[in-house]
Motif scaffolding. Structure first.
Motif, mmCIF file in Angstrom:
data_model
loop_
_atom_site.group_PDB
_atom_site.id
_atom_site.type_symbol
_atom_site.label_atom_id
_atom_site.label_comp_id
_atom_site.label_asym_id
_atom_site.label_seq_id
_atom_site.Cartn_x
_atom_site.Cartn_y
_atom_site.Cartn_z
ATOM 1 N N MET A 70 -40.233 -73.872 -10.911
ATOM 2 C CA MET A 70 -38.937 -73.559 -11.505
ATOM 3 C C MET A 70 -38.735 -72.060 -11.546
ATOM 4 N N TRP A 71 -37.487 -71.665 -11.738
ATOM 5 C CA TRP A 71 -37.129 -70.291 -12.053
ATOM 6 C C TRP A 71 -37.003 -70.170 -13.570
ATOM 7 N N ALA A 72 -37.261 -68.995 -14.094
ATOM 8 C CA ALA A 72 -37.040 -68.728 -15.523
ATOM 9 C C ALA A 72 -36.643 -67.267 -15.672
ATOM 10 N N ILE A 73 -35.850 -66.978 -16.690
ATOM 11 C CA ILE A 73 -35.497 -65.583 -16.971
ATOM 12 C C ILE A 73 -35.901 -65.232 -18.397
ATOM 13 N N THR A 74 -36.216 -63.960 -18.567
ATOM 14 C CA THR A 74 -36.516 -63.434 -19.889
ATOM 15 C C THR A 74 -35.488 -62.369 -20.245
ATOM 16 N N LEU B 151 -28.892 -68.861 -15.933
ATOM 17 C CA LEU B 151 -29.674 -69.011 -14.718
ATOM 18 C C LEU B 151 -29.273 -70.287 -13.992
ATOM 19 N N ALA B 152 -29.201 -70.218 -12.668
ATOM 20 C CA ALA B 152 -28.978 -71.406 -11.839
ATOM 21 C C ALA B 152 -29.814 -71.282 -10.584
ATOM 22 N N SER B 153 -30.412 -72.372 -10.169
ATOM 23 C CA SER B 153 -31.252 -72.375 -8.980
ATOM 24 C C SER B 153 -30.410 -72.559 -7.727
ATOM 25 N N LEU B 154 -30.756 -71.804 -6.683
ATOM 26 C CA LEU B 154 -30.189 -72.004 -5.348
ATOM 27 C C LEU B 154 -31.255 -72.591 -4.429
ATOM 28 N N GLY B 155 -32.206 -73.307 -5.021
ATOM 29 C CA GLY B 155 -33.339 -73.831 -4.280
ATOM 30 C C GLY B 155 -34.530 -72.907 -4.415
ATOM 31 N N GLY B 156 -35.529 -73.097 -3.575
ATOM 32 C CA GLY B 156 -36.752 -72.318 -3.694
ATOM 33 C C GLY B 156 -36.643 -70.896 -3.219
ATOM 34 N N ASN B 157 -35.533 -70.557 -2.548
ATOM 35 C CA ASN B 157 -35.437 -69.216 -1.966
ATOM 36 C C ASN B 157 -34.667 -68.216 -2.811
ATOM 37 N N ALA B 158 -33.864 -68.681 -3.783
ATOM 38 C CA ALA B 158 -33.042 -67.737 -4.547
ATOM 39 C C ALA B 158 -32.540 -68.383 -5.830
ATOM 40 N N ALA B 159 -32.062 -67.525 -6.731
ATOM 41 C CA ALA B 159 -31.492 -67.978 -7.995
ATOM 42 C C ALA B 159 -30.329 -67.076 -8.374
ATOM 43 N N LEU B 160 -29.445 -67.595 -9.214
ATOM 44 C CA LEU B 160 -28.337 -66.833 -9.770
ATOM 45 C C LEU B 160 -28.660 -66.474 -11.215
ATOM 46 N N VAL B 161 -28.282 -65.260 -11.614
ATOM 47 C CA VAL B 161 -28.527 -64.801 -12.986
ATOM 48 C C VAL B 161 -27.278 -64.127 -13.517
ATOM 49 N N ASP C 101 -22.558 -58.861 -15.445
ATOM 50 C CA ASP C 101 -22.480 -59.121 -14.019
ATOM 51 C C ASP C 101 -23.207 -60.406 -13.640
ATOM 52 N N LEU C 102 -22.952 -60.825 -12.391
ATOM 53 C CA LEU C 102 -23.623 -61.979 -11.798
ATOM 54 C C LEU C 102 -24.458 -61.476 -10.635
ATOM 55 N N LEU C 103 -25.744 -61.844 -10.633
ATOM 56 C CA LEU C 103 -26.680 -61.384 -9.616
ATOM 57 C C LEU C 103 -27.261 -62.569 -8.860
ATOM 58 N N GLN C 104 -27.605 -62.317 -7.603
ATOM 59 C CA GLN C 104 -28.376 -63.277 -6.814
ATOM 60 C C GLN C 104 -29.695 -62.618 -6.466
ATOM 61 N N VAL C 105 -30.779 -63.319 -6.759
ATOM 62 C CA VAL C 105 -32.113 -62.762 -6.550
ATOM 63 C C VAL C 105 -32.900 -63.704 -5.646
ATOM 64 N N ASP C 106 -33.490 -63.166 -4.566
ATOM 65 C CA ASP C 106 -34.271 -64.031 -3.682
ATOM 66 C C ASP C 106 -35.742 -64.015 -4.097
ATOM 67 N N ARG C 107 -36.531 -64.828 -3.435
ATOM 68 C CA ARG C 107 -37.919 -65.017 -3.849
ATOM 69 C C ARG C 107 -38.775 -63.774 -3.626
ATOM 70 N N GLN C 108 -38.292 -62.824 -2.810
ATOM 71 C CA GLN C 108 -38.997 -61.550 -2.622
ATOM 72 C C GLN C 108 -38.597 -60.505 -3.655
#
Length: 365
Positions: free
Chosen positions: A98-102, A154-164, A171-178
């Motif tokens: 899963m993704w998680a944010i702090t 937080l929302a998952s875009l699958g295993g490669n990215a997430a929205l925060v 703001d709205l950010l997209q963060v990839d697994r790297q």
């Protein structure tokens, strides 16, 4: 002036208005500047919610996951399975991942500092920091209102990215697994009525003369939640900052192709609904395709956080095609998160700031 609150006493605003000292709502969590500060001497327990509770999510196996800011990722009965202090939301990817944010954890005197605001990848019970979201805010400050980071939705875009959604950074950010971060959208300030706050503090009131004599003030958006719609677009809900207006929280619809979109002026980020809600705290799409909206409290976050009152939150369902709105449940005290179970049942947090009362409940529909 930067937004000061998601769950926190608006210290600066209160000092300007009343010269009052800071106050907390619960004995177990002092919430200031949108930050979580564990009570001195309180040991984190693996059994029972520590609180505050924030986001809910449903795992592929049907388990209800709870972001317990005082402990970590827990199950619906309060057992903490993954320690992660300051967690504000969780989004499953697959079985065991899963993704998680702090979010922000209070610095000295409530200062907004880097205390680990970030996106994490959780696998097999272990968490790894993927992106330092405070560092991004510090380097770019997209809304231009000063450095403030409090990742909250937080929302998952699958295993490669997430929205925060960064509620501090607006703001709205997209963060990839790297750990690469892309700015998708920036949410604007809006001038709002102070009528709700005037009613809450009982104007005329000499302690709140500034508010009583000021009919309107600019408020920051404070985006608290993001979901991916069945149409592939991203939907974001606002809390709305000080002066905590009623019926002024917007829902935005953002194109998945957005890049640095100025919401309200860019075609890639426009309002689905212009106001109509009070202190939106979470969104979820139901199995019926409707967008479900959770409002923290009908009297606004100010009533809950500052006055320690409130009448409870409401869950509503929106048909995103017709924009017809139907009330599902109301009077839910301490409502901070919603999710749909695998069987289509609706779950919600209640009494989320009180460790002795906090729980996850099923909502009759």
């Amino acid at each position: 002036m930067k937004n000061l609150s998601i769950f926190g006493v608006l210290t600066l605003s209160l000092l300007l208005l009343t010269a009052c000292s800071k106050e907390s709502i619960t004995p177990e969590a002092i919430l200031e500047h949108g930050a979580i500060t564990a009570k001195a001497g309180k040991k984190m327990s693996s059994e029972g919610f520590i609180t505050p509770l924030f986001g809910l999510a449903t795992a592929p196996n049907g388990d209800i996951l709870v972001a317990d800011g005082g402990a970590g990722i827990a199950n619906a009965t309060g057992t903490t399975n993954i320690p992660l202090l300051g967690v504000t939301d969780v989004a499953p990817i697959g079985t065991g991942s899963m993704w998680a944010i702090t979010g922000a954890i209070g610095g000295p005197d409530g200062a907004v500092i880097n205390t680990g605001q970030g996106l994490h990848r959780v696998s097999n019970g272990n968490s790894k920091l993927i992106a330092d979201l405070f560092a991004f805010e510090e380097a770019h400050d997209p809304d231009g209102a000063g450095v403030d980071s409090n990742p909250f939705g937080l929302a998952s875009l699958g295993g490669n990215a997430a929205l925060v959604t960064d509620a501090g950074g607006n703001d709205l950010l997209q963060v990839d697994r790297q750990g690469n971060i892309k700015l998708l959208a920036i949410f604007p300030d809006e001038v709002v009525s102070t009528a709700n706050l005037q009613a809450l503090v009982g104007c005329p009131n000499p302690d709140f003369a500034f508010i009583c004599d000021t009919p309107q003030l600019p408020a920051q958006a404070v985006p608290t939640t993001v979901v991916v719609g069945p149409d592939g677009y991203y939907y974001v809900g606002e809390l709305k900052g000080f002066p905590a207006p009623a019926d002024a929280s917007n829902i935005w619809r953002i194109s998945p192709n957005a890049s640095g979109a100025a919401c309200g002026t860019s075609a890639d980020c426009m309002k689905l609904l212009d106001g109509g809600f009070t202190s939106i705290i979470d969104l979820a799409f139901g199995p019926d395709g409707k967008l479900y909206v959770a409002e923290l409290d009908e009297q606004s976050w100010f009533a809950v956080e500052v006055l320690g009152t409130g009448v409870g939150g409401t869950i509503s369902a929106i048909d995103i095609e017709t924009l017809n709105i139907e009330e599902v449940a109301t009077g839910i005290m301490g409502l901070t998160g919603i999710t749909f179970g695998k069987d289509g049942s609706l779950w919600a947090t209640t009494h989320s700031l009180n460790p002795s009362l906090a729980e996850v409940i099923k909502i009759a529909m």
